[in-house]
Design a protein around this motif. Structure first.
Motif, PDB file in Angstrom:
ATOM      1  N   ASN A  71      20.577  10.117  15.420  1.00 46.14           N
ATOM      2  CA  ASN A  71      19.172  10.051  15.009  1.00 46.14           C
ATOM      3  C   ASN A  71      18.985  10.640  13.616  1.00 46.14           C
ATOM      4  O   ASN A  71      18.209  10.119  12.804  1.00 46.14           O
ATOM      5  CB  ASN A  71      18.302  10.811  16.013  1.00 46.14           C
ATOM      6  CG  ASN A  71      18.217  10.115  17.352  1.00 46.14           C
ATOM      7  OD1 ASN A  71      18.378   8.890  17.428  1.00 46.14           O
ATOM      8  ND2 ASN A  71      17.986  10.867  18.413  1.00 46.14           N
ATOM      9  N   MET A  72      19.698  11.734  13.329  1.00 49.24           N
ATOM     10  CA  MET A  72      19.610  12.335  12.008  1.00 49.24           C
ATOM     11  C   MET A  72      20.267  11.449  10.953  1.00 49.24           C
ATOM     12  O   MET A  72      19.712  11.204   9.880  1.00 49.24           O
ATOM     13  CB  MET A  72      20.269  13.709  12.031  1.00 49.24           C
ATOM     14  CG  MET A  72      20.322  14.411  10.689  1.00 49.24           C
ATOM     15  SD  MET A  72      18.705  14.903  10.088  1.00 49.24           S
ATOM     16  CE  MET A  72      18.355  16.232  11.230  1.00 49.24           C
ATOM     17  N   GLY A 106      18.421   8.182   9.710  1.00 54.71           N
ATOM     18  CA  GLY A 106      17.449   8.330   8.630  1.00 54.71           C
ATOM     19  C   GLY A 106      18.126   8.373   7.274  1.00 54.71           C
ATOM     20  O   GLY A 106      17.649   7.773   6.307  1.00 54.71           O
ATOM     21  N   GLY A 166      10.888  18.112   7.142  1.00 55.27           N
ATOM     22  CA  GLY A 166      11.199  17.001   8.031  1.00 55.27           C
ATOM     23  C   GLY A 166       9.990  16.122   8.294  1.00 55.27           C
ATOM     24  O   GLY A 166      10.102  14.895   8.369  1.00 55.27           O
ATOM     25  N   GLY A 203      11.072  13.151   6.284  1.00 58.27           N
ATOM     26  CA  GLY A 203      11.935  12.565   7.296  1.00 58.27           C
ATOM     27  C   GLY A 203      13.276  13.278   7.399  1.00 58.27           C
ATOM     28  O   GLY A 203      13.396  14.486   7.157  1.00 58.27           O
ATOM     29  N   SER A 204      14.319  12.534   7.771  1.00 61.54           N
ATOM     30  CA  SER A 204      15.635  13.113   8.008  1.00 61.54           C
ATOM     31  C   SER A 204      16.230  13.725   6.751  1.00 61.54           C
ATOM     32  O   SER A 204      16.866  14.783   6.798  1.00 61.54           O
ATOM     33  CB  SER A 204      16.586  12.044   8.567  1.00 61.54           C
ATOM     34  OG  SER A 204      16.082  11.519   9.779  1.00 61.54           O
ATOM     35  N   MET A 211      14.797  17.075   6.249  1.00 62.52           N
ATOM     36  CA  MET A 211      15.383  18.096   7.116  1.00 62.52           C
ATOM     37  C   MET A 211      16.713  18.590   6.561  1.00 62.52           C
ATOM     38  O   MET A 211      16.992  19.794   6.557  1.00 62.52           O
ATOM     39  CB  MET A 211      15.569  17.539   8.525  1.00 62.52           C
ATOM     40  CG  MET A 211      14.271  17.207   9.238  1.00 62.52           C
ATOM     41  SD  MET A 211      14.530  16.571  10.904  1.00 62.52           S
ATOM     42  CE  MET A 211      15.178  18.030  11.722  1.00 62.52           C
TER      43      MET A 211
END
Length: 368
Positions: A139-140, A143, A303, A307-308, A311
């Motif tokens: 998921n990370m 992005g 984040g 988004g990713s 983060m």
């Protein structure tokens, strides 16, 4: 006078808050454009010392930029192929991992059944799904992969930034009405950001190398993937190492048992203790630390905003803000709130206010 100044101060405060909200809303709306630009900026900052080193050995700047961009493209393609192949292979081995998980928990189920606590294998798989080992990281990385889809735009932006890097300090001095280049805060800010990013990247590379070699020695699958994850998440101190360790420890437990999981956890703890508490402070020095609460809040804030990629770059972005605040007198108080070395700040203030007739020898302890 008091009554007239109070409303103006209140209006000024509301205006500043509204100004910040408008800027954040604009960045959030323009995130498809802002995120590649931010990623390009940090890559350019990291690559700029390498360009300077190659030009020092009489390599033409255009050739140095081309060689470095070719290396970045190859690394991006390698990372994409590594993640894709790991996900496909993991999907094929997922049924086997599920069976191994049931075997690892068989003794726990027998103990619970002896206590008249009935837990089925389906419940164990529901709470400890092996798919969690890659779902957190994919998921990370998805992005980041979406941003890397604009690889051509990112490469062009990095190239132009590298060619403009030498003239950037002079442009900032002229923009801030300092043609004689007397404001040392500007040079200190650029040097601090460059130093932080380069040292942090080297420390992250060393951390990823240690983790990759250790996991390969233990026998955990996808050791190279976990090494890349450790490198990326090392930009997030304290929290990042925990996030990067969870899927690797879970997979080690499923694949090899509790002993291997404990060894994997010790590997991550040892690598981050040595690199984060010994090596990094030695080269980076004090004064660049952030409070643990600030690290966690910056992870959530950046984040949400970017988004990713936000983060992964949450701490470097916060460090840029902190260094900029430290470079200005009006924002130094906020930089102190963001830092975790309050005692060092107080010592620095006491030494700066000490009389000139009694200088404080800060190197006396080191010389001893």
């Amino acid at each position: 006078m008091t009554r007239s100044n109070t409303p103006s101060a209140a209006y000024k405060g509301f205006a500043v808050m509204a100004f910040v909200v408008i800027i954040l809303a604009g960045i959030k709306a323009a995130s498809p454009i802002v995120v590649p630009f931010v990623l390009s900026s940090f890559i350019a900052v990291i690559c700029n010392p390498a360009i300077g080193l190659m030009t020092k050995y009489r390599v033409p700047k255009w050739l140095a930029v081309i060689l470095l961009m070719g290396f970045i493209v190859l690394m991006g393609l390698w990372l994409a192929s590594l993640v894709g192949s790991s996900i496909n292979e993991f999907s094929k081995q997922l049924p086997q991992y599920r069976d191994q998980l049931v075997e690892q928990f068989s003794w726990v189920l027998h103990k619970l059944q002896a206590l008249n606590i009935q837990i089925s294998k389906e419940q164990v798989l529901a709470y400890f799904d092996p798919g969690m080992a890659l779902s957190m990281t994919t998921n990370m990385l998805s992005g980041v992969g979406n941003v890397m889809a604009n690889l051509f735009l990112i490469i062009l932006t990095i190239v132009f930034m590298l060619f403009e890097a030498q003239s950037l300090p002079k442009k900032l001095h002229l923009a801030l009405d300092d043609p004689d280049m007397r404001l040392q805060q500007i040079d200190r800010f650029l040097q601090s950001v460059n130093q932080y990013m380069v040292i942090k990247t080297l420390v992250s590379l060393a951390t990823g190398l240690i983790v990759g070699v250790g996991l390969a020695f233990i026998g955990v699958d996808y050791a190279l993937l976990w090494a890349v994850i450790a490198f990326l998440f090392n930009y997030i101190p304290n929290i990042g190492s925990i996030i990067a360790a969870i899927p690797a420890v879970l997979l080690a437990f499923i694949q090899l048992g509790p002993a291997a999981a404990g060894g994997t956890a010790l590997l991550y703890v040892g690598a981050n203790m040595v690199m984060g508490n010994v090596v990094e402070p030695k080269f980076m020095g004090r004064g660049l630390g952030l409070s643990t609460l600030v690290v966690f809040l910056s992870l959530i804030f950046w984040g949400w905003l970017l988004g990713s990629v936000g983060m992964l770059l949450s701490v470097p972005l916060t460090m840029v803000v902190k260094i900029a605040l430290e470079s200005s007198k009006s924002g130094s108080w906020l930089a102190i709130l963001l830092s975790d070395d309050v005692d060092d700040k107080l010592v620095g203030q006491s030494t700066s206010t000490a009389p000139m007739s009694e200088p404080v020898d800060t190197h006396s302890t080191d010389n001893k």
